[in-house]
Structure formats: structure tokens, C-alpha cells
Design a protein around this motif. Structure first.
Motif, PDB file in Angstrom:
ATOM      1  N   ARG A 121       0.829  -1.189   0.000  1.00 50.99           N
ATOM      2  CA  ARG A 121       0.000   0.000   0.000  1.00 50.99           C
ATOM      3  C   ARG A 121       0.874   1.254   0.000  1.00 50.99           C
ATOM      4  NH1 ARG A 121      -2.764  -3.433  -1.198  1.00 50.99           N
ATOM      5  NH2 ARG A 121      -4.799  -4.095  -0.405  1.00 50.99           N
ATOM      6  N   TRP A 122       0.314   2.337  -0.505  1.00 42.76           N
ATOM      7  CA  TRP A 122       1.005   3.628  -0.588  1.00 42.76           C
ATOM      8  C   TRP A 122       0.691   4.465   0.636  1.00 42.76           C
ATOM      9  CZ3 TRP A 122       4.423   6.660  -3.114  1.00 42.76           C
ATOM     10  CH2 TRP A 122       4.281   8.041  -3.001  1.00 42.76           C
ATOM     11  N   TYR A 123       1.693   5.152   1.171  1.00 47.53           N
ATOM     12  CA  TYR A 123       1.471   6.088   2.269  1.00 47.53           C
ATOM     13  C   TYR A 123       2.207   7.387   1.974  1.00 47.53           C
ATOM     14  CZ  TYR A 123       6.183   4.975   3.938  1.00 47.53           C
ATOM     15  OH  TYR A 123       7.543   4.813   4.031  1.00 47.53           O
ATOM     16  N   PHE A 131       5.999   3.054   0.035  1.00 46.76           N
ATOM     17  CA  PHE A 131       5.107   1.910   0.097  1.00 46.76           C
ATOM     18  C   PHE A 131       5.407   1.098   1.345  1.00 46.76           C
ATOM     19  CE2 PHE A 131       5.255   3.039  -4.367  1.00 46.76           C
ATOM     20  CZ  PHE A 131       3.941   2.874  -4.778  1.00 46.76           C
ATOM     21  N   THR A 134       1.131  -4.520   4.031  1.00 43.38           N
ATOM     22  CA  THR A 134      -0.034  -4.560   4.907  1.00 43.38           C
ATOM     23  C   THR A 134      -0.109  -5.837   5.726  1.00 43.38           C
ATOM     24  OG1 THR A 134      -1.357  -5.508   3.107  1.00 43.38           O
ATOM     25  CG2 THR A 134      -1.346  -3.108   3.327  1.00 43.38           C
TER      26      THR A 134
END
Length: 217
Positions: A121-123, A131, A134
């Protein structure tokens, strides 16, 4: 009646031992090693202060060292070196380093995930950009994700620039090392845990849970 009385007397003479005091029934008394894991995080406010102070000290010390080795050391040469490499163009250089640093960290995450985008996931916030995984992964992989960008973009350019007299590579490496202070701090925080333990990223940056795989007997 006598038999029942004898049984009651026998039961009354048997001492009761609570399961928590019975060594045969004690499985894992350490609550920090329970499967729900141990939370690990760092104080980003304090780290930010350290980064600013370190940046100023390193900027001056590295400039003195470079001019002393590769140029004729004098206050004028030192001032010229600082203005040329730490002056107006520093913001553009810093932006380029942050982009390369985030890209390198994202590539490391991609490869340690088996070259798969599943579970990534991107943050993006004021602390970091990139990335993250998760799902829980081996702690040794997360340590690699923390250290490798700083080594590739920080340590190696500093050594190359200092040994060859390349001032641009030297300054880029130093700035990268300063920017990777938070990653190094997180790596240091995770030292007590085993590399085979699992690490689950938290909701906030530089925060997560270590799930121990090896329990003490």
C-alpha cells in the motif's frame, strides 16, 4: 457413612495449587511475548530535533574536512565551499534526494515481497513517503528496508566523493545520511528482537507490532 467421611477427610487434606503457581501448567508467563505482539515506535518529535541539530553540525564539520583534504584550507575557501554546495541550490538537491530515497525504499519493499504488488500500500505524510506491506513479514526484511536506502544513497556516495574529490557526491551522501536518521533510529529500536520474528506495520509511520516466533521455554 464412614467411607464418605474418609473421602471428605482425604479431600480436605489435599492442598490446592493455583495453575499460575504450577510449573507444569505455566506455558508462557511473559506477557510481552504473547502472540498479540509487542508495539514498537519512536518519538518523531525528538528525532526531528536531532535531525536539525545533526544537519547543522555535519554541514560545517564535513565542509571543514573536505576543504582541508582536497583544497587549501582557509576561511575564504571554506565559505566558498559552503555557499556553493550548501547554499541556494540545497532545496532542489534535497527534493531530488527525497525522491530517490523514497523510490529506493519502495523498490526494496517490492523485492522483499517477492516482486509482487499484492499486499503493498502507498502512504504519504509529513514523516515519510513510499510503500509498505499490509501483512506481517519477517523482521529481517523490514530491517533491510530501513538500512539499504541509507547505505546505497548515503554511505557509498560519501565514501566515493571523499576518496575521489567529488564534492557533489560527497554532499548528496551526507544529506541522505541525515535524512535517514529516523530509519536508523527505528532499526536501533528493533535490535532486541530476533530476525525471524514477524513485523506488522502500524497505522502510523515508524510504528508497528513485533510478533515473536520463538517463545522462551
Amino acid at each position: 457413612m464412614r467411607a464418605q467421611s474418609s473421602d471428605a477427610t482425604t479431600r480436605n487434606n489435599i492442598s490446592y495449587t493455583h495453575p499460575s503457581h504450577n510449573p507444569l501448567m505455566k506455558t508462557n508467563p511473559d506477557t510481552n511475548n504473547q502472540p498479540n505482539g509487542t508495539e514498537v515506535k519512536i518519538n518523531l518529535g525528538r528525532i526531528s530535533v536531532y535531525v536539525v541539530v545533526t544537519y547543522l553540525l555535519v554541514m560545517f564539520a564535513s565542509s571543514v574536512l573536505y576543504t582541508f583534504i582536497w583544497e587549501e584550507f582557509s576561511p575564504d575557501n571554506l565559505e566558498h565551499y559552503i555557499e556553493q554546495h550548501w547554499g541556494k541550490g540545497i532545496l532542489g538537491l534535497l527534493l531530488m534526494i527525497l525522491v530517490l530515497y523514497s523510490l529506493t525504499g519502495s523498490l526494496v519493499t517490492y523485492f522483499i515481497n517477492g516482486r509482487s504488488l499484492k499486499g503493498i500500500r502507498w502512504y504519504c505524510d509529513w514523516k515519510a513517503v513510499g510503500f509498505y506491506l499490509t501483512r506481517p513479514g519477517p523482521l529481517k526484511h523490514y530491517r533491510l528496508q530501513l538500512l539499504l536506502p541509507g547505505i546505497l544513497l548515503g554511505v557509498l556516495p560519501v565514501l566515493h566523493g571523499f576518496c575521489t574529490g567529488n564534492a557533489t557526491a560527497y554532499v548528496c551522501g551526507i544529506i541522505t545520511l541525515v535524512c535517514s536518521t529516523t530509519d536508523f533510529a527505528m532499526w536501533y529500536k528493533l535490535r532486541p528482537f530476533d530476525g525471524e520474528d514477524l513485523f506488522q506495520m502500524g497505522k502510523k509511520t515508524y510504528q508497528g507490532t513485533v510478533i515473536r516466533r520463538n517463545y522462551p521455554k
